[in-house]
Design a protein around this motif. Structure first.
Motif, PDB file in Angstrom:
ATOM      1  N   MET A   1       0.849  -1.196   0.000  1.00  0.00           N
ATOM      2  CA  MET A   1       0.000   0.000   0.000  1.00  0.00           C
ATOM      3  C   MET A   1       0.887   1.249   0.000  1.00  0.00           C
ATOM      4  N   ASN A   2       0.649   2.127  -0.954  1.00  0.00           N
ATOM      5  CA  ASN A   2       1.444   3.329  -1.076  1.00  0.00           C
ATOM      6  C   ASN A   2       1.029   4.338  -0.003  1.00  0.00           C
ATOM      7  N   ARG A   3       2.012   4.900   0.657  1.00  0.00           N
ATOM      8  CA  ARG A   3       1.741   5.915   1.652  1.00  0.00           C
ATOM      9  C   ARG A   3       2.006   7.297   1.064  1.00  0.00           C
ATOM     10  N   LYS A   4       1.224   8.248   1.510  1.00  0.00           N
ATOM     11  CA  LYS A   4       1.399   9.621   1.065  1.00  0.00           C
ATOM     12  C   LYS A   4       2.510  10.272   1.881  1.00  0.00           C
ATOM     13  N   PRO A   5       3.448  10.979   1.248  1.00  0.00           N
ATOM     14  CA  PRO A   5       4.504  11.643   2.018  1.00  0.00           C
ATOM     15  C   PRO A   5       3.918  12.688   2.962  1.00  0.00           C
ATOM     16  N   LEU A   6       4.503  12.779   4.131  1.00  0.00           N
ATOM     17  CA  LEU A   6       4.102  13.816   5.072  1.00  0.00           C
ATOM     18  C   LEU A   6       4.695  15.165   4.671  1.00  0.00           C
ATOM     19  N   ALA A   7       5.900  15.140   4.125  1.00  0.00           N
ATOM     20  CA  ALA A   7       6.577  16.382   3.763  1.00  0.00           C
ATOM     21  C   ALA A   7       7.707  16.071   2.788  1.00  0.00           C
ATOM     22  N   TYR A   8       8.190  17.129   2.164  1.00  0.00           N
ATOM     23  CA  TYR A   8       9.404  17.064   1.345  1.00  0.00           C
ATOM     24  C   TYR A   8      10.389  18.076   1.915  1.00  0.00           C
ATOM     25  N   ILE A   9      11.645  17.679   1.967  1.00  0.00           N
ATOM     26  CA  ILE A   9      12.718  18.598   2.346  1.00  0.00           C
ATOM     27  C   ILE A   9      13.537  18.859   1.095  1.00  0.00           C
ATOM     28  N   ASP A  10      13.537  20.106   0.661  1.00  0.00           N
ATOM     29  CA  ASP A  10      14.246  20.489  -0.558  1.00  0.00           C
ATOM     30  C   ASP A  10      15.615  21.044  -0.211  1.00  0.00           C
ATOM     31  N   VAL A  11      16.633  20.567  -0.904  1.00  0.00           N
ATOM     32  CA  VAL A  11      17.967  21.166  -0.841  1.00  0.00           C
ATOM     33  C   VAL A  11      18.022  22.201  -1.953  1.00  0.00           C
ATOM     34  N   LEU A  12      18.155  23.471  -1.581  1.00  0.00           N
ATOM     35  CA  LEU A  12      17.984  24.561  -2.534  1.00  0.00           C
ATOM     36  C   LEU A  12      19.277  24.924  -3.232  1.00  0.00           C
ATOM     37  N   ASP A  13      19.120  25.294  -4.485  1.00  0.00           N
ATOM     38  CA  ASP A  13      20.178  25.898  -5.285  1.00  0.00           C
ATOM     39  C   ASP A  13      19.574  27.172  -5.852  1.00  0.00           C
ATOM     40  N   VAL A  23       9.562  12.514   3.065  1.00  0.00           N
ATOM     41  CA  VAL A  23       9.503  12.051   4.450  1.00  0.00           C
ATOM     42  C   VAL A  23       8.112  11.456   4.685  1.00  0.00           C
ATOM     43  N   TYR A  24       8.066  10.207   5.137  1.00  0.00           N
ATOM     44  CA  TYR A  24       6.799   9.518   5.342  1.00  0.00           C
ATOM     45  C   TYR A  24       6.468   9.488   6.836  1.00  0.00           C
ATOM     46  N   PRO A  25       5.191   9.543   7.177  1.00  0.00           N
ATOM     47  CA  PRO A  25       4.802   9.620   8.595  1.00  0.00           C
ATOM     48  C   PRO A  25       4.930   8.272   9.297  1.00  0.00           C
ATOM     49  N   ASP A  26       5.141   8.339  10.625  1.00  0.00           N
ATOM     50  CA  ASP A  26       5.101   7.149  11.474  1.00  0.00           C
ATOM     51  C   ASP A  26       3.648   6.876  11.857  1.00  0.00           C
ATOM     52  N   GLU A  27       3.455   5.942  12.775  1.00  0.00           N
ATOM     53  CA  GLU A  27       2.098   5.567  13.152  1.00  0.00           C
ATOM     54  C   GLU A  27       1.337   6.715  13.812  1.00  0.00           C
ATOM     55  N   ASP A  28       2.059   7.585  14.510  1.00  0.00           N
ATOM     56  CA  ASP A  28       1.378   8.704  15.181  1.00  0.00           C
ATOM     57  C   ASP A  28       1.131   9.889  14.253  1.00  0.00           C
ATOM     58  N   GLY A  29       1.467   9.773  12.975  1.00  0.00           N
ATOM     59  CA  GLY A  29       1.219  10.842  12.010  1.00  0.00           C
ATOM     60  C   GLY A  29       2.343  11.838  11.881  1.00  0.00           C
ATOM     61  N   SER A  30       3.392  11.728  12.709  1.00  0.00           N
ATOM     62  CA  SER A  30       4.531  12.623  12.607  1.00  0.00           C
ATOM     63  C   SER A  30       5.733  11.852  12.075  1.00  0.00           C
ATOM     64  N   ALA A  31       6.871  12.513  12.023  1.00  0.00           N
ATOM     65  CA  ALA A  31       8.077  11.849  11.523  1.00  0.00           C
ATOM     66  C   ALA A  31       9.298  12.467  12.184  1.00  0.00           C
ATOM     67  N   ARG A  32      10.324  11.655  12.402  1.00  0.00           N
ATOM     68  CA  ARG A  32      11.587  12.114  12.976  1.00  0.00           C
ATOM     69  C   ARG A  32      12.738  11.645  12.092  1.00  0.00           C
ATOM     70  N   LEU A  33      13.710  12.507  11.904  1.00  0.00           N
ATOM     71  CA  LEU A  33      14.895  12.132  11.131  1.00  0.00           C
ATOM     72  C   LEU A  33      16.056  13.022  11.533  1.00  0.00           C
TER      73      LEU A  33
END
Length: 334
Positions: A1-13, A23-33
């Motif tokens: 089952m495809n999960r929807k990303p919680l966020a994207y972190i862009d490296v800017l130029d 970044v994909y969410p954990d079970e609680d809906g948030s994410a840590r990295l």
């Protein structure tokens, strides 16, 4: 089952994303990295000014995140605010932070998308872009050559008229190239022709409007028309900077508008002070180019009225003659 990303972190130029990390969410809906140079970090960055594990990011379910800075030498920058190791900062959606020499932008799935920007140029049926550019060049060059011819001496050789035209062409080209380089820096493209066309359009508009205002002032005997004609170059330059900035800095419009308005206000103040010793503010004291008398629409005035007006200027002119160009009184010894 495809999960929807919680966020994207862009490296800017510049303002563009060089790379992005989903970044994909954990079970609680948030994410840590973790972010750093270590291969154990989820966001691994090749930046010598980062620690092995530079920061820990906690992305919440709502559109924001918290960044905790781990032990490092350089910490992070949020705008103009520098945070050192151990500090914690709130990172809003679509916000930008800098760690080391790397700029990062957070895009959150729960944040509303910004409105689509209007196209820089639309496809229209009709004349090709090359032909439009050629017509613009001919129009601007022709009007400029006509103005140079009006102000030149009768025996001026034709080659002398070519020099100011070449200088004008070089100035316009350099202006467009500098804006194209700025766009290349922030947007990773080099739209020289688009910047050149906008510059020529503004220059053509200023030339035509200035001629119409000057002619109107003569035809209707309305000197107040020379006030907007005098202010026109500065206002046009400010408008052109804002218009060009929409290409080079589309996400910094508010900052650019504020800078342009500040510069324009400063110019108006200094221009007002510079004209302190003139007979009239914001316009030349007389019309330098006279049109044929047949074009005059204002009624003629008798010679006696002209002499009366000239006599009224005697005292103000005598007072001005007692002052130097800086406005200081000239002593009799001088």
């Amino acid at each position: 089952m495809n999960r929807k990303p919680l966020a994207y972190i862009d490296v800017l130029d510049g303002d563009q994303a060089r790379s992005s990390l989903a970044v994909y969410p954990d079970e609680d809906g948030s994410a840590r990295l973790r972010i750093g140079r270590s291969f154990d970090c989820a966001l691994n960055l090749d930046d010598a000014h980062l620690a092995a594990e530079h920061a820990e990011l906690h992305i919440h379910a709502e559109p924001q995140a918290t960044l905790t800075l781990l032990p490092s030498l350089n910490g992070a920058w949020q705008g103009l605010h520098h945070l050192r190791a151990g500090a914690t900062l709130n990172w809003a959606a679509d916000g930008v932070i800098q760690i080391g020499h790397t700029r990062l932008r957070l895009r959150h799935a729960a944040a509303p998308l910004a409105e689509e920007l209007a196209p820089l140029q639309t496809s229209r049926q009709g004349l090709s872009s090359g032909l439009q550019m050629l017509l613009l060049l001919l129009a601007v060059g022709g009007l400029s050559a006509f103005e140079f011819w009006l102000g030149a001496e009768p025996d001026t050789p034709w080659s002398a008229h070519l020099r100011p035209l070449l200088m004008l062409g070089a100035a316009v080209s350099i202006w467009a190239a500098l804006w194209a380089l700025l766009t290349q820096l922030f947007q990773r493209r080099f739209p020289f022709q688009l910047h050149l066309r906008r510059t020529l359009l503004v220059l053509l508009g200023v030339t035509v409007l200035d001629g119409l205002l000057s002619a109107g002032a003569y035809i209707a005997s309305s000197p107040w028309l020379m006030v907007p004609a005098t202010l026109l170059p500065g206002l046009a330059l400010a408008g052109l900077v804002v218009w060009q900035g929409r290409i080079a800095l589309p996400k910094r419009r508010k900052m650019l508008n504020a800078l342009v308005l500040s510069a324009l206000a400063t110019w108006l103040v200094f221009a007002w002070n510079a004209q302190e010793q003139r007979q009239y503010r914001w316009r030349p004291p007389y019309l330098a180019t006279l049109l044929p008398p047949q074009l005059r629409a204002a009624p003629l005035r008798p010679v006696d009225a002209l002499l009366k007006d000239a006599a009224a200027l005697r005292e103000p002119l005598a007072a001005k003659a007692k002052r130097d160009p800086q406005g200081n009184e000239i002593s009799e010894e001088d």
